[in-house]
Scaffold this active site. Structure first.
Site, PDB file in Angstrom:
ATOM      1  N   LYS A  76       0.776  -1.158   0.705  1.00 36.73           N
ATOM      2  CA  LYS A  76       0.256   0.170  -0.307  1.00 36.73           C
ATOM      3  C   LYS A  76       0.847   1.152   0.189  1.00 36.73           C
ATOM      4  O   LYS A  76       0.232   1.775  -0.593  1.00 36.73           O
ATOM      5  CB  LYS A  76      -1.155   0.149   1.694  1.00 36.73           C
ATOM      6  N   GLU A 235      -9.266   2.735  -5.394  1.00 36.03           N
ATOM      7  CA  GLU A 235      -9.683   3.395  -4.200  1.00 36.03           C
ATOM      8  C   GLU A 235      -9.560   4.673  -4.537  1.00 36.03           C
ATOM      9  O   GLU A 235      -8.400   5.292  -3.758  1.00 36.03           O
ATOM     10  CB  GLU A 235     -10.386   2.516  -3.688  1.00 36.03           C
ATOM     11  N   ASN A 250      -7.087  -2.000  -6.315  1.00 40.92           N
ATOM     12  CA  ASN A 250      -7.298  -3.652  -6.351  1.00 40.92           C
ATOM     13  C   ASN A 250      -6.918  -3.703  -7.688  1.00 40.92           C
ATOM     14  O   ASN A 250      -7.645  -3.707  -8.982  1.00 40.92           O
ATOM     15  CB  ASN A 250      -8.964  -3.601  -5.958  1.00 40.92           C
ATOM     16  N   ARG A 252      -7.634  -6.635 -10.005  1.00 43.43           N
ATOM     17  CA  ARG A 252      -8.489  -7.574 -10.420  1.00 43.43           C
ATOM     18  C   ARG A 252      -9.685  -6.734 -10.303  1.00 43.43           C
ATOM     19  O   ARG A 252     -10.316  -5.468 -10.320  1.00 43.43           O
ATOM     20  CB  ARG A 252      -8.505  -8.209  -8.786  1.00 43.43           C
ATOM     21  N   VAL A 255     -16.257  -7.716  -7.191  1.00 41.26           N
ATOM     22  CA  VAL A 255     -17.554  -8.248  -7.056  1.00 41.26           C
ATOM     23  C   VAL A 255     -18.587  -7.563  -7.474  1.00 41.26           C
ATOM     24  O   VAL A 255     -19.531  -7.618  -7.811  1.00 41.26           O
ATOM     25  CB  VAL A 255     -18.523  -7.638  -5.539  1.00 41.26           C
TER      26      VAL A 255
END
Length: 413
Positions: A76, A235, A250, A252, A255
């Protein structure tokens, strides 16, 4: 429309460490099936750079970014520095990992309370603590360190300024293997409980066309510079002044990607597969991507809507809603069994309307038609949220659920 797998291969017993997180078992299954590539989904090994390296060594295409980039953005504080270099706005915070409580105290004085401690290798709210005073920092530092070490095998922490009740907004990005990057706009993910998202929608009511365009172009430039490939989500937290601050990336698909699919018409997973096959974004995406209407997603969890405890067991009845602009992503069915070993998410209910008001109306209708018997679900909780005037008016932030649940308890007295 139902889609079924052509073949299923057992990779181990229910325990995650023995199956879905067992890299040799996954690779063995892939070799047995003679696959060309592995799509890691949006959990488990999806952001595991070591797994991506094993796939590469096994001549299996990992459908995601290169391991070097995953490793960079997964750490991070390194991701923060990469974004800062590209002039993406970031929160004030430490320059890297904070090894001791004493150094944490020094950084907290520089940043100013309240601050938030975060796990270097973290995600999902683990290894995260909000610190409001110097006196409570030592205990919270050790608690975050221990939780991060247990969850990720790495207890390293860094620090950021904590924004009270921000909005959580994320930008969906796609990048091919030829240096091109595209922004598929933003999603609003502020309705969450304990850092776990419950409802997502796109576009955000708080992001202006100018903000969307300027930040999208900046992110495209940044990801091109670091060699990003495939799907990824950047984000941000939005403060009271509507300023966005980068928090993490992220590496990937997520959801909530269906709400982006609904407003852009882009099939995200298909795009991932085509990128992994070497296609260019210019061949995958329309010449001009535009926002079409409004989309909302509810995560239907197998848990008690009041106590939030998991609810495993046999499903005795399962009926999903349908109709124009209604989509349900699920693997469940009547007589199916929900095991106690995994995440409680059992279905995603997505609606698309010409505007937010229509999307809300469609979601309320769809929730009323969603029938699950045999286990508890969050359907009734979502119905309550959609009746809340603050939610309906778009006046919410990440503290919404805490206030909502407190009001529900007070009303029940």
């Amino acid at each position: 429309m139902s889609v079924f797998a052509d073949e299923a291969i057992c990779i181990g017993p229910p325990r995650l460490a023995d199956s879905y997180l067992n890299v040799p078992a996954v690779i063995s299954a892939a070799e047995i099936a003679d696959v060309d590539g592995i799509h890691p989904g949006y959990g488990l090994l999806s952001e595991n750079a070591n797994f991506a390296e094993v796939c590469r060594a096994s001549n299996i295409k990992f459908i995601g970014p290169p391991p070097e980039v995953t490793r960079l953005m997964g750490e991070k504080e390194k991701a923060r520095q990469a974004m800062k270099k590209a002039k993406v706005p970031i929160l004030p915070g430490s320059d890297g990992v904070i090894p001791t409580v004493e150094e944490a105290q020094e950084w907290a004085k520089k940043v100013g309370f309240p601050v938030i401690l975060k796990a270097k290798a973290g995600g999902g709210g683990r290894g995260m603590r909000i610190v409001r005073t110097a006196d409570e920092l030592p205990n919270l530092f050790h608690a975050a360190n221990t939780e991060a070490a247990n969850a990720f095998g790495n207890g390293d922490l860094y620090m950021e300024k904590f924004i009270e009740d921000p909005r959580h907004i994320e930008f969906q990005m796609l990048a091919d293997e030829h240096g091109s990057v595209a922004s598929l706009f933003e999603r609003e993910c502020s309705i969450q409980r304990r850092h776990q998202k419950l409802i997502e929608e796109a576009p955000s009511l708080q992001v202006t066309a100018k903000m969307r365009d300027e930040l999208g172009r900046t992110l495209c430039r940044c990801l091109a510079e670091i060699g990003y490939q495939n799907a990824g989500t950047v984000e941000f937290l939005m403060d009271a002044n509507r300023q966005l601050h980068f928090i993490e990336m992220n590496t990937r698909i997520q959801v909530e990607h269906p709400v982006t699919e609904a407003i852009t018409g882009v099939d995200m997973v298909k795009a991932q597969l085509r990128i992994a096959s070497g296609d260019k974004l210019s061949e995958i995406l329309p010449a001009k991507i535009e926002i079409r209407g409004h989309a909302i997603e509810c995560r239907i969890n197998a848990e008690h809507p009041q106590k939030f405890t998991p609810s495993a067991g046999k499903i005795t009845a399962f009926n999903v809603p349908g109709g124009n602009g209604v989509r349900v992503d699920t693997a469940q069915y009547a007589e199916g069994v929900i095991p106690p070993y995994y995440d409680s998410l059992i279905a995603k209910l997505i609606v698309h309307g010409c505007d937010r008001a229509e999307a809300i109306a469609k979601m309320e209708r769809a929730l009323s038609q969603f029938v699950v018997r045999g286990v508890e679900t969050s359907v009734t909780l979502h119905q309550e949220i959609f009746q809340d005037s603050g939610f309906r008016d778009g006046k919410f932030d990440t503290g919404f659920m805490e206030r909502f649940l407190a009001a529900r308890v007070e009303a029940a007295k």
